[in-house]
Design an enzyme around this catalytic site. Structure first.
Site, PDB file in Angstrom:
ATOM      1  N   LYS A 160       0.871  -1.321   0.107  1.00 46.92           N
ATOM      2  CA  LYS A 160      -0.073  -0.350   0.110  1.00 46.92           C
ATOM      3  C   LYS A 160       0.797   1.289   0.070  1.00 46.92           C
ATOM      4  O   LYS A 160       2.337   1.156   0.112  1.00 46.92           O
ATOM      5  CB  LYS A 160      -0.927  -0.106   1.321  1.00 46.92           C
ATOM      6  CG  LYS A 160      -0.153   0.216   2.660  1.00 46.92           C
ATOM      7  CD  LYS A 160      -1.355   0.006   3.855  1.00 46.92           C
ATOM      8  CE  LYS A 160      -0.501   0.110   5.065  1.00 46.92           C
ATOM      9  NZ  LYS A 160      -1.415   0.263   6.171  1.00 46.92           N
ATOM     10  N   ARG A 165     -10.328   0.224  15.739  1.00 47.04           N
ATOM     11  CA  ARG A 165     -10.060   1.031  14.632  1.00 47.04           C
ATOM     12  C   ARG A 165     -11.091   0.621  13.514  1.00 47.04           C
ATOM     13  O   ARG A 165     -12.162   1.411  12.935  1.00 47.04           O
ATOM     14  CB  ARG A 165      -8.702   1.103  14.044  1.00 47.04           C
ATOM     15  CG  ARG A 165      -8.529   2.032  12.925  1.00 47.04           C
ATOM     16  CD  ARG A 165      -7.020   2.054  12.437  1.00 47.04           C
ATOM     17  NE  ARG A 165      -6.664   0.594  11.854  1.00 47.04           N
ATOM     18  CZ  ARG A 165      -5.530   0.432  11.547  1.00 47.04           C
ATOM     19  NH1 ARG A 165      -4.445   1.372  11.205  1.00 47.04           N
ATOM     20  NH2 ARG A 165      -5.123  -0.804  10.887  1.00 47.04           N
ATOM     21  N   TYR A 191      16.674  30.216   6.205  1.00 49.99           N
ATOM     22  CA  TYR A 191      15.525  31.023   6.485  1.00 49.99           C
ATOM     23  C   TYR A 191      15.634  31.251   8.133  1.00 49.99           C
ATOM     24  O   TYR A 191      15.672  30.216   8.873  1.00 49.99           O
ATOM     25  CB  TYR A 191      13.924  30.471   6.044  1.00 49.99           C
ATOM     26  CG  TYR A 191      13.831  30.696   4.739  1.00 49.99           C
ATOM     27  CD1 TYR A 191      13.700  31.901   3.947  1.00 49.99           C
ATOM     28  CD2 TYR A 191      13.766  29.372   3.892  1.00 49.99           C
ATOM     29  CE1 TYR A 191      13.514  31.732   2.635  1.00 49.99           C
ATOM     30  CE2 TYR A 191      13.526  29.555   2.319  1.00 49.99           C
ATOM     31  CZ  TYR A 191      13.269  30.694   1.974  1.00 49.99           C
ATOM     32  OH  TYR A 191      13.056  30.750   0.738  1.00 49.99           O
ATOM     33  N   MET A 248      12.038  24.550   0.559  1.00 47.34           N
ATOM     34  CA  MET A 248      11.224  23.703  -0.077  1.00 47.34           C
ATOM     35  C   MET A 248      12.072  22.660  -1.042  1.00 47.34           C
ATOM     36  O   MET A 248      11.474  21.529  -1.456  1.00 47.34           O
ATOM     37  CB  MET A 248      10.431  24.634  -1.132  1.00 47.34           C
ATOM     38  CG  MET A 248       9.514  23.820  -1.890  1.00 47.34           C
ATOM     39  SD  MET A 248       8.386  25.024  -2.838  1.00 47.34           S
ATOM     40  CE  MET A 248       7.313  25.846  -1.596  1.00 47.34           C
TER      41      MET A 248
END
Length: 358
Positions: free
Chosen positions: A35, A130, A254, A302
């Site tokens: 998955k 769950r 930053y 980023m």
């Protein structure tokens, strides 16, 4: 041309880890859990490497579609079933096996329109709370399904919530007691996740469902992947794209979070949070470069991040740094950034090229 930032996926490591699962649970069949795009490793590529599995387990119908479209023929299990009645017919027609965990999904079957038989597993809630039927409701669900046309109830499964915490064996034992009391002689049983495969042989049953261990990371906080005999399947690398000389007292990045306590050399890497590296990683998070560990310095950007290479001579633009992998366990990086290896590998973004290597 790419910028050189890659996730190198080791076929030999995947095979090693799968064989380790087989060694630990030799009498069980294996659902290889692929998955979340095989935990970020590439589901189709991993399925093709792990062709000795008895089947593959995924989370969504879309993930199953991707595998079938790629020509994958082995059984595929939908771990949480479907969320719409219309999807059951597609699941049956695509020869998927489907987990059912609630009354609403049982009602979906009344609208099943398929000439194919749908194989289903019933999820039993043994304490995780769950998904799953309560032990009291399980027999009713079995009886209901046995009256449905084109439905074959092949098994019962549950999920271990604390198998990775060896300090609480009573929880796992309590869950095992519940499923033992709910067994049907004619139904297959699946219990074990990676932690259970490794440390709880009494959970192995008919089918095991190894996930994170296939990718060479550990499900345990205090047992390393190496101790278990696992090898890192993903090595995340990025090139040095700039080198800066900083005087003592100058800052980087930053917010000027990191300040040089001495004259320093800073290397910038072509990887950032848009590639899946965590923005919140603190100064000092380890990076492997040219045979040594060096520290992250400054806030992750980023598309870039900076590392302190003052004590690493001869670093040059183009050198490849390892963010985690064969030399730097992803679980170790996870501890620095207050998360787990599962999250780090699954968050590697699509713009990072995956390359299968031996």
């Amino acid at each position: 041309m790419t910028r050189g930032t890659k996730a190198l996926i080791s076929a030999s490591a995947l095979k090693n880890n799968f064989q380790r699962a087989k060694q630990l649970a030799p009498n069980s069949r294996v659902w290889a859990v692929i998955k979340a795009d095989a935990y970020g490793h590439g589901s189709v590529a991993v399925a093709n490497v792990l062709h000795d599995a008895d089947g593959y387990a995924v989370a969504t119908l879309g993930e199953a579609r991707t595998l079938r479209a790629a020509g994958i023929k082995l059984p595929i299990l939908l771990l949480a079933g479907v969320t719409q009645a219309a999807h059951l017919s597609e699941a049956a027609d695509s020869q998927l096996e489907c987990v059912l965990h609630c009354r609403e999904q049982l009602a979906f079957l009344e609208r099943l329109d398929s000439r194919e038989t749908l194989k289903v597993w019933l999820k039993l809630d043994t304490g995780m709370h769950r998904l799953g039927f309560s032990p009291e409701d399980l027999q009713e669900a079995v009886s209901h399904l046995e009256q449905c046309a084109n439905v074959d109830v092949v098994g019962i499964m549950t999920h271990m919530c604390c198998a990775d915490d060896l300090s609480q064996p009573q929880i796992t034992e309590r869950q095992l007691k519940v499923i033992r009391g709910s067994q049907h002689e004619d139904k297959q049983i699946s219990i074990a996740n990676s932690a259970s495969v490794i440390k709880w042989p009494q959970t192995h049953a008919d089918w095991v469902r190894p996930g994170i261990m296939l990718y060479g990371a550990t499900p345990f906080a205090d047992i390393s992947a190496r101790e278990i005999g696992l090898a890192a399947a993903m090595t995340l690398v990025a090139p040095v794209i700039a080198i800066k000389q900083l005087a003592k007292g100058e800052s980087v990045g930053y917010g000027m979070r990191w300040t040089a306590g001495r004259d320093s050399v800073i290397a910038t890497l072509a990887i950032g949070y848009a590639d899946g590296y965590p923005r919140h990683a603190p100064d000092g998070t380890p990076v492997w470069l040219n045979g040594k560990v060096v520290p992250l310095s400054g806030r992750v950007c980023m598309d870039m991040m900076m590392i302190d290479v003052t004590d690493l001579p001869d670093v040059k633009v183009g050198d490849l740094a390892e963010l985690w992998g064969a030399n730097l366990p992803v679980d170790e990086v996870g501890r620095y950034v207050d998360t787990i290896g599962y999250e780090l590998v699954t968050r590697v973004s699509p713009r990072v090229e995956r390359e299968m290597v031996e």
